[in-house]
Design an enzyme around this catalytic site. Structure first.
Site, PDB file in Angstrom:
ATOM      1  N   ASP A 166      51.777   2.626  12.583  1.00 51.25           N
ATOM      2  CA  ASP A 166      50.618   2.658  13.471  1.00 51.25           C
ATOM      3  C   ASP A 166      50.226   1.226  13.815  1.00 51.25           C
ATOM      4  O   ASP A 166      50.996   0.296  13.619  1.00 51.25           O
ATOM      5  CB  ASP A 166      49.465   3.406  12.797  1.00 51.25           C
TER       6      ASP A 166
ATOM      7  N   HIS B 226      59.333   6.666  11.736  1.00 47.44           N
ATOM      8  CA  HIS B 226      57.944   6.939  12.137  1.00 47.44           C
ATOM      9  C   HIS B 226      57.287   5.621  12.532  1.00 47.44           C
ATOM     10  O   HIS B 226      56.644   4.954  11.733  1.00 47.44           O
ATOM     11  CB  HIS B 226      57.193   7.591  10.967  1.00 47.44           C
TER      12      HIS B 226
END
Length: 619
Positions: A167, A514
């Site tokens: 993120d 991810h």
């Protein structure tokens, strides 16, 4: 106890002295050798008693070489042969130099060195702010250039630093631990980094983190009342559509939603870890005096704040409690105090780090299932190894010896617990140690243990100690290195799936990491908050390869799912890669070992204080 202690394997460490004194040598030089009476031997008598004619005849037939008399003909013949041989050897050497040579190429780098170079690249991909020209990650660009400035409660620049994982949140707690770990590896193995051409790279990596930390508090002040703990938000409540770093799936370069800044006023764990990070970096940059002193000042301010404002940084119910919850701050006091002592030489920090009550609060005597597990949350094991180094190499003695001996013994026990024979931790069928007891994301703990084991083995070797005891059994140093080597080899592909868990290393590695930046193509299209969801959901491989990223790892059955949405398998983090880099450099190459002295560059000599002068004598 003296500064250097005793040789643990017997025999004194003193250097033998010449029995002759300077006065003796001076008197010998003053003697007139020609005035000494002595008996002449027969040869010398013959030289003195022989007449001129006799000497002439002898010179024609014989040559006196001092130790023997030889025939003049034999002497001339021997000299001639030697001269001819010398001329011949010179000609051969000249011809050999004139012939062009084919130099043997240097040996190829070992697997650990190859992986090390890749693992360092992950930090380039995680940089936030204005990127340097030599960043060398073509799909990354400047991002989040308004951090701090867009938050009216802060109103100052917090541009820079590192994104934590896949993120765009900047968590200071794990980031500070990551930089401390990288600095530790450089202090110990700078020669290895330099040998493979990565010393400048990792120094730049550490400085990027340190410069950002200096922005997150008033680093020019002596006293502070707050520290930034986080930039960005990852918390999502059920049904919430509020754009943030977890709800949205966007390239960091395209982020246009608000990024809040979270500060803390009582966060001993965070501040002490940040102090450790800056203190360790100050040793790395000791060749830059002004910058090193700046780092030391910032570390001093942070550690003072940590002691005066007790509390866990994650206790306030922020994002940190969900993603990086801190269970205690006592271990950070031991860890941070140790680094502060090494960076400053101020013994008050060592007194704190070795205080028995602090060790008790930090869990040094508790044992338990997580004892010996070194991570971003628990630094006690790292502090024990670091202070064992102090005892092995400097042996400071009283008043530190008792707790240092305890930490040293506990370090030995921890190293024993890593060995498969003692079954302190389970292992998968493929051989991966389960330091987090079968829970997800195991590799970050494995690489830390591999680093500490290899490092402790190098400490023992540097101290001329061939091994250590586990109960009545003695184990050689190579046992520690074998443990570290087999665990890292598992991560690099020696596992049941024959898969490397480091992206870009080997022929088979995860393709769906991810990671927002890696999963969205850099094609000139601005994908908004929801517009990027299609790249999160696709089963296609990431368009960008995030070289060097160590993913979370397999499950306790050696299984792995290369699924982007399943972060328990495919997410890479700063802390995980920092441990990987440290373990790889410790295992890479041949020789070098640790640098014994740089760590103690700020530590004053530990000679005992001289006794006070005696009182004036009175009759």
């Amino acid at each position: 106890m003296s500064m250097y202690g005793r040789d643990p394997w017997g025999g004194p460490l003193e250097i033998c002295h010449d029995s002759a004194t300077d006065d003796d040598r001076s008197r010998n030089l003053d003697l007139d050798r020609g005035a000494l009476s002595r008996t002449l031997d027969e040869t010398q008598q013959s030289w003195l008693l022989a007449g001129p004619g006799d000497q002439g005849r002898k010179k024609k037939k014989y040559v006196d070489l001092g130790c023997l008399v030889v025939s003049r003909k034999l002497f001339v013949w021997t000299v001639g042969v030697l001269l001819a041989a010398a001329v011949f050897a010179g000609l051969v050497a000249g011809i050999a130099k004139a012939i062009p040579r084919h130099h043997r190429p240097p040996p190829p780098p070992d697997d650990f060195t190859v992986a090390l170079r890749k693992a360092l690249m992950f930090f380039n991909a995680q940089k936030s702010g204005k990127l340097p020209k030599n960043n060398n990650v073509h799909w990354r660009g400047n991002s989040c250039m308004k951090d701090g400035l867009s938050d009216p409660a802060v109103g100052r620049s917090l541009v820079g630093g590192y994104y934590d994982a896949g993120d765009a949140v900047k968590f200071n707690f794990p980031a500070a631990f990551s930089m401390t770990l990288l600095s530790w590896s450089v202090i110990e193995y700078s020669a290895k980094y330099e040998a493979v051409g990565e010393l400048g790279h990792i120094r730049d990596t550490i400085k990027w983190g340190a410069d950002y930390f200096l922005k997150t508090f008033n680093s020019t002040a002596d006293t502070i009342d707050r520290v930034v703990m986080q930039v960005g938000s990852g918390a999502t409540s059920p049904g919430s559509t509020q754009p943030n770093d977890h709800y949205c799936w966007m390239r960091p370069e395209d982020i246009d939603y608000p990024r809040p800044v979270v500060e803390c006023h009582a966060c001993s764990d965070l501040a002490a870890e940040m102090a450790a990070s800056l203190a360790a970096a100050s040793i790395v940059f000791k060749d830059n005096k002004a910058y090193s002193q700046k780092l030391v000042h910032g570390a001093t301010t942070l550690f003072k704040f940590a002691r005066q404002n007790r509390g866990r940084y994650s206790a306030g119910g922020s994002d940190a409690a969900k993603f990086y919850n801190s269970t205690s701050y006592w271990d950070e006091f031991v860890w941070g105090g140790s680094w502060m002592y090494l960076a400053t030489g101020n013994s008050s920090y060592l007194q704190l780090a070795t205080h028995p009550k602090l060790a008790k609060h930090a869990g040094a005597y508790w044992g338990g299932p997580d004892y010996g597990v070194f991570s971003w949350d628990n630094k006690l094991t790292g502090a024990q190894v670091l202070l064992s180094r102090l005892r092995l190499f400097l042996s400071p003695g009283y008043p530190y010896e008792e707790i240092l001996r305890t930490f040293h013994n506990q370090t030995s026990i921890i190293m024993c617990s890593y060995l498969p024979i003692f079954k302190s931790f389970n292992r998968t069928k493929g051989g991966l140690i389960q330091l987090n007891h079968g829970r997800p994301q195991p590799l970050q703990y494995v690489v830390n243990a591999a680093f500490l084991a290899s490092l402790y083995g190098d400490y023992l070797e540097a101290a001329d100690t061939p091994g250590w005891y586990c109960g009545p059994h003695f184990y050689p140093i190579e046992t520690l290195r074998n443990f570290a080597r087999t665990q890292i080899e598992y991560i690099l592909g020696k596992n049941p799936l024959k898969m490397s868990y480091v992206v870009g290393y080997g022929n088979r590695y995860p393709k769906r990491v991810h990671h927002r930046g890696a999963s969205i193509p850099k094609n000139g299209v601005h994908y908004g908050c929801k517009g990027g969801w299609k790249w999160r959901e696709t089963k296609k491989p990431n368009p960008n390869i995030i070289v060097g990223a160590m993913v979370a790892g397999p499950d306790r059955h050696d299984g792995f799912k290369d699924v982007r949405k399943n972060y328990n398998y495919t997410e890479a983090t700063l802390a995980g890669n920092a441990g990987l880099v440290a373990a790889l450099v410790a295992l890479s190459g041949e020789g070098h070992g640790v640098d014994k002295n740089t760590m103690f560059s700020a530590v004053p000599p530990m000679f005992p204080s001289p006794p006070p002068p005696p009182a004036p004598w009175k009759p």
